[in-house]
Design a protein around this motif. Structure first.
Motif, short mmCIF file in Angstrom:
data_model
loop_
_atom_site.label_atom_id
_atom_site.label_comp_id
_atom_site.label_asym_id
_atom_site.label_seq_id
_atom_site.Cartn_x
_atom_site.Cartn_y
_atom_site.Cartn_z
N ASP A 23 0.84 -1.38 0.07
CA ASP A 23 0.13 0.00 0.09
C ASP A 23 0.95 1.43 0.13
O ASP A 23 0.29 2.32 0.11
N GLY A 25 2.30 2.27 -2.52
CA GLY A 25 2.28 2.51 -3.74
C GLY A 25 3.28 2.26 -4.81
O GLY A 25 3.48 2.74 -5.83
N LYS A 26 3.50 1.08 -4.66
CA LYS A 26 4.59 0.39 -5.66
C LYS A 26 3.82 0.13 -6.77
O LYS A 26 4.73 0.47 -7.78
N THR A 27 2.72 -0.35 -6.83
CA THR A 27 1.99 -0.59 -8.12
C THR A 27 1.76 0.84 -9.04
O THR A 27 2.22 0.99 -10.30
N THR A 28 1.84 1.82 -8.33
CA THR A 28 1.37 3.23 -8.87
C THR A 28 2.73 3.60 -9.25
O THR A 28 2.85 4.20 -10.36
N ARG A 51 -5.56 -6.34 -10.47
CA ARG A 51 -6.60 -6.41 -9.71
C ARG A 51 -7.52 -6.94 -10.70
O ARG A 51 -8.82 -6.89 -10.52
N ASN A 143 6.84 8.78 -0.55
CA ASN A 143 5.64 8.87 -1.55
C ASN A 143 4.38 9.37 -0.81
O ASN A 143 4.46 9.75 0.29
N LYS A 144 3.50 9.69 -1.55
CA LYS A 144 2.13 10.48 -1.31
C LYS A 144 1.96 11.63 -0.38
O LYS A 144 1.59 12.04 0.48
N ASP A 146 1.09 14.35 -1.58
CA ASP A 146 -0.09 15.02 -1.70
C ASP A 146 -0.95 14.70 -0.53
O ASP A 146 -2.06 15.53 -0.24
N ARG A 147 -0.64 13.89 0.50
CA ARG A 147 -1.28 13.73 1.80
C ARG A 147 -0.78 14.23 2.86
O ARG A 147 0.51 14.28 2.96
N SER A 259 4.65 12.30 -5.50
CA SER A 259 3.49 11.76 -5.39
C SER A 259 3.19 11.06 -6.42
O SER A 259 2.92 11.73 -7.57
N ALA A 260 3.31 9.72 -6.28
CA ALA A 260 3.09 8.74 -7.47
C ALA A 260 1.78 9.02 -8.00
O ALA A 260 1.51 8.97 -9.41
N MET A 261 0.80 9.28 -7.35
CA MET A 261 -0.63 9.04 -7.83
C MET A 261 -0.90 10.57 -8.65
O MET A 261 -1.43 10.35 -9.82
P1 G4P Z 1 1.03 -1.10 -3.33
O1 G4P Z 1 1.57 -1.70 -4.95
O2 G4P Z 1 2.44 -1.00 -2.77
O3 G4P Z 1 0.48 -2.03 -2.67
O4 G4P Z 1 0.34 0.01 -3.74
P2 G4P Z 1 -0.49 0.61 -4.65
O5 G4P Z 1 0.21 1.23 -5.57
O6 G4P Z 1 -1.79 -0.41 -5.02
O7 G4P Z 1 -1.28 1.93 -3.70
C1 G4P Z 1 -1.86 1.84 -2.64
C2 G4P Z 1 -2.99 2.89 -2.60
O8 G4P Z 1 -2.26 4.15 -2.32
C3 G4P Z 1 -3.92 2.97 -3.49
O9 G4P Z 1 -5.15 3.27 -3.44
C4 G4P Z 1 -3.09 4.05 -4.71
O10 G4P Z 1 -3.96 4.85 -5.41
C5 G4P Z 1 -2.71 4.83 -3.44
N1 G4P Z 1 -1.63 5.75 -3.69
C6 G4P Z 1 -0.41 5.24 -4.34
N2 G4P Z 1 0.43 6.54 -4.51
C7 G4P Z 1 -0.22 7.56 -3.94
C8 G4P Z 1 0.07 8.97 -3.94
O11 G4P Z 1 1.19 9.59 -4.21
N3 G4P Z 1 -0.73 9.70 -3.10
C9 G4P Z 1 -1.89 9.19 -2.56
N4 G4P Z 1 -2.88 9.84 -1.95
N5 G4P Z 1 -2.46 7.99 -2.84
C10 G4P Z 1 -1.40 7.01 -3.44
P3 G4P Z 1 -6.48 2.58 -3.37
O12 G4P Z 1 -7.45 3.45 -2.78
O13 G4P Z 1 -6.01 1.18 -2.70
O14 G4P Z 1 -6.64 2.18 -4.94
P4 G4P Z 1 -7.00 3.22 -6.15
O15 G4P Z 1 -8.67 2.93 -5.93
O16 G4P Z 1 -6.64 4.56 -5.77
O17 G4P Z 1 -6.54 2.65 -7.16
#
Ligand code: G4P
Length: 538
Positions: A23, A25-28, A51, A143-144, A146-147, A259-261
């Motif tokens: 969680d 954010g590795k996949t992202t 998924r 990462n993240k 933005d939070r 922030s990968a997202m």
């Molecule tokens: P993982 O492979 O390491 O387990 O992590 P994954 O990328 O699946 O990310 C886990 C959750 O964290 C996802 O949310 C993803 O969108 C979120 N996330 C990844 N990078 C960032 C970031 O930079 N900022 C924020 N705010 N969130 C991030 P989710 O709700 O589980 O899935 P989804 O519905 O968003 O796809």
């Protein structure tokens, strides 16, 4: 191809894996690296295949689909600024598995991904330790951003305290949470300001300026800018400057924020990463070393995957090329069996899709069609035999006894367990005194059992139940061992592994420590090299 061209091809390879707690954010991040690496059409496919959004290509991946996890490892390749990047994609599930350890053996560097809200988490620590052990250089990406998470300084302090590795921040975040707007690159003094693209699949719109640019003041206000300046001045005084040598030895980690997202900070990260991460270097062999640009091809197998595609029912061995150049059709020496092997069917994988590979260089990973002779840790080479230091088999922490529910399927069970253990999907043990008894399986993560149970049923037609055993630790024995001593204990039992090496399973740390104390002449070993006996006596 002359030596200069060969060295140039190898020198532009960057082979790495991402380590993180689930969680983070590795996949992202993987998707975003692909996006910036130009494989735009692929952004989304990693997540989709995990998924279940994409059609899965094999039966047993059904288990991944059902649970929304990735049990398998694929290799993603893309070009970036003249570099050929190989991202070894490790399993992304919540459970730990030996696959992850083995994948790290094939990597030249690791990206440690940390969630800025959660900081250093348990799986990060475990994986970090494996990298440390192997001396793999680690680049940190926080990462993240933005939070609203922890303060950046606090995060660096936590990494240094918990993991014991000094941090050298390459860039520094501008704002945090909803106001996260950019990163300041300390070395160049450049400030990257980001704006979201139209959609998640778009690169972030980036403006490059400096700390005094009027746009920055307008964006974050004078007060925040002054605070940022102060933080940066403080960093310059308080943090250790980046030392490349220490980084390459795994003793210092450069840190990036992003922030990968939202795609913020991905480009500055990747730009620096391809320069920081080392090209394939010299690898240790049992008798010495092998330089990556040695013209003779050599490789070792770090993963075996059977029945990836039920239409083919085949076994693919994933080999990391360690030196020279691979050409499809070449004949190589399989060192362990001392036989020659023609590598006519070779593949590379992209999010579970196979493609034929005709040429590869040190640093690349190739999938080799395995007629059933390859094992994890095996070396392949041209010319003089070279044998790479094997991949250790780590002591399992979970144990089950296998119960066959259809006694007529004993043969299928035997074959299935043998193959799955060769593949490294699980470790197989037998009771020392009653070899005919149902075997014991050991794993470093419980999900491995679920996968094995599923695969035994679907691929080998052997339905089994698993009975959990109370053991938590295992140690191979070496030295002056009288196995009977360990047989009779209440909190431990003695079993043999597939190579007939004795190991003791303990119910608790306490039982293990007591056994160690009472048997000072016995060495209790947590990881062994497959194929080489840990047993000198007994
Ligand atoms: P993982 O492979 O390491 O387990 O992590 P994954 O990328 O699946 O990310 C886990 C959750 O964290 C996802 O949310 C993803 O969108 C979120 N996330 C990844 N990078 C960032 C970031 O930079 N900022 C924020 N705010 N969130 C991030 P989710 O709700 O589980 O899935 P989804 O519905 O968003 O796809």
């Amino acid at each position: 191809m002359d030596q200069q061209q060969l060295s140039a091809e190898i020198g532009r390879r960057r082979t790495f894996a991402i380590i993180s707690h689930p969680d983070a954010g590795k996949t992202t991040l993987t998707e975003k690296l692909l996006l910036y690496g130009g494989a735009i059409h692929l952004a989304g496919s990693v997540k989709d295949s995990r998924r279940g959004g994409r059609k899965t290509t094999s039966d047993w991946m059904e288990i991944e689909r059902q649970r929304g996890i990735s049990v398998s490892t694929s290799v993603l390749q893309f070009d970036y600024r003249g570099r050929r990047v190989n991202l070894l994609d490790t399993p992304g599930h919540h459970d730990f598995s030996e696959d992850t350890y083995r994948t790290l053996a094939a990597a030249d560097a690791a990206v440690m991904l940390i969630d800025c809200v959660k900081g250093v988490e348990p799986q990060t620590i475990k994986l970090f330790k494996v990298c440390r052990l192997r001396g793999i250089p680690i680049v940190t990406f926080i990462n993240k951003m933005d939070r609203l998470g922890r303060e950046p300084l606090e995060l660096l302090d936590e990494i240094e305290r918990v993991l014991g590795i000094p941090c050298a921040p390459v860039n520094w975040p501008v704002g945090a949470g909803p106001t996260f707007a950019g990163v300041y690159e300390r070395g160049s003094g450049r400030l990257f300001q980001f704006e979201r693209g139209e959609s998640k699949a778009d690169r972030a719109v980036t403006t490059v300026g400096d700390l005094d640019s009027p746009e920055l003041a307008e964006m974050i206000g004078d007060k925040v800018r002054d605070q940022l300046k102060e933080e940066i001045e403080l960093l310059d005084v308080a943090s250790r400057p980046f030392e490349r040598g220490a980084f390459l030895r795994g003793e210092m980690t450069p840190v990036f924020f992003g922030s990968a997202m939202t795609n913020f900070g991905i480009e500055p990260f990747l730009d620096n990463f391809v320069d920081l991460a080392p090209p394939p270097g010299t690898r240790r062999t049992i008798k010495g070393e092998r330089a990556a640009d040695d013209p003779a091809f050599s490789a070792f197998v770090f993963k075996i995957q059977a029945n990836m595609d039920p239409r083919h029912r085949d076994r693919i061995a994933f080999a990391r090329v360690c030196s020279g150049r691979f050409l499809r059709g070449m004949e190589v020496l399989h060192v362990r069996s001392n036989t020659r092997l023609a590598l006519t069917r070779s593949l590379n994988f992209l999010a579970h899709e196979r493609k034929q590979v005709d040429e590869a260089f040190a640093g690349d990973v190739i999938g080799i069609w395995d007629p059933g002779i390859l094992r994890i840790g095996d070396s392949l080479c041209e010319g003089e035999p070279v044998e790479f230091d094997g991949i250790p088999r780590f002591s399992p922490e979970f144990f089950v006894r296998v119960r066959l529910t259809d006694p007529a399927k004993r043969k299928q069970l035997k074959k299935g367990l043998e193959q799955l253990s060769e593949e490294g999907a699980v470790q197989l043990f037998f009771d020392r005194l009653r070899m005919d008894r149902e075997p014991i399986l050991g794993a470093v993560g419980v999900l491995q059992f679920e996968v094995v149970q599923h695969r035994l049923r679907s691929e080998y037609g052997a339905p089994i139940e698993l009975d959990r055993l109370p053991y938590q630790h295992a140690r191979w024995l070496e030295g002056e061992v009288d196995i009977a001593t360990f047989e009779t204990r209440g909190y431990s039992t003695c079993v043999l592994d597939v190579e007939d090496r004795p190991l003791v399973l303990f119910e608790s740390e306490w039982a293990m420590q007591r056994a160690e104390k009472e048997n000072p002449k016995v060495k209790f070993i947590a990881a062994v090299q497959p194929g080489r006996s840990a047993r000198s006596a007994a």
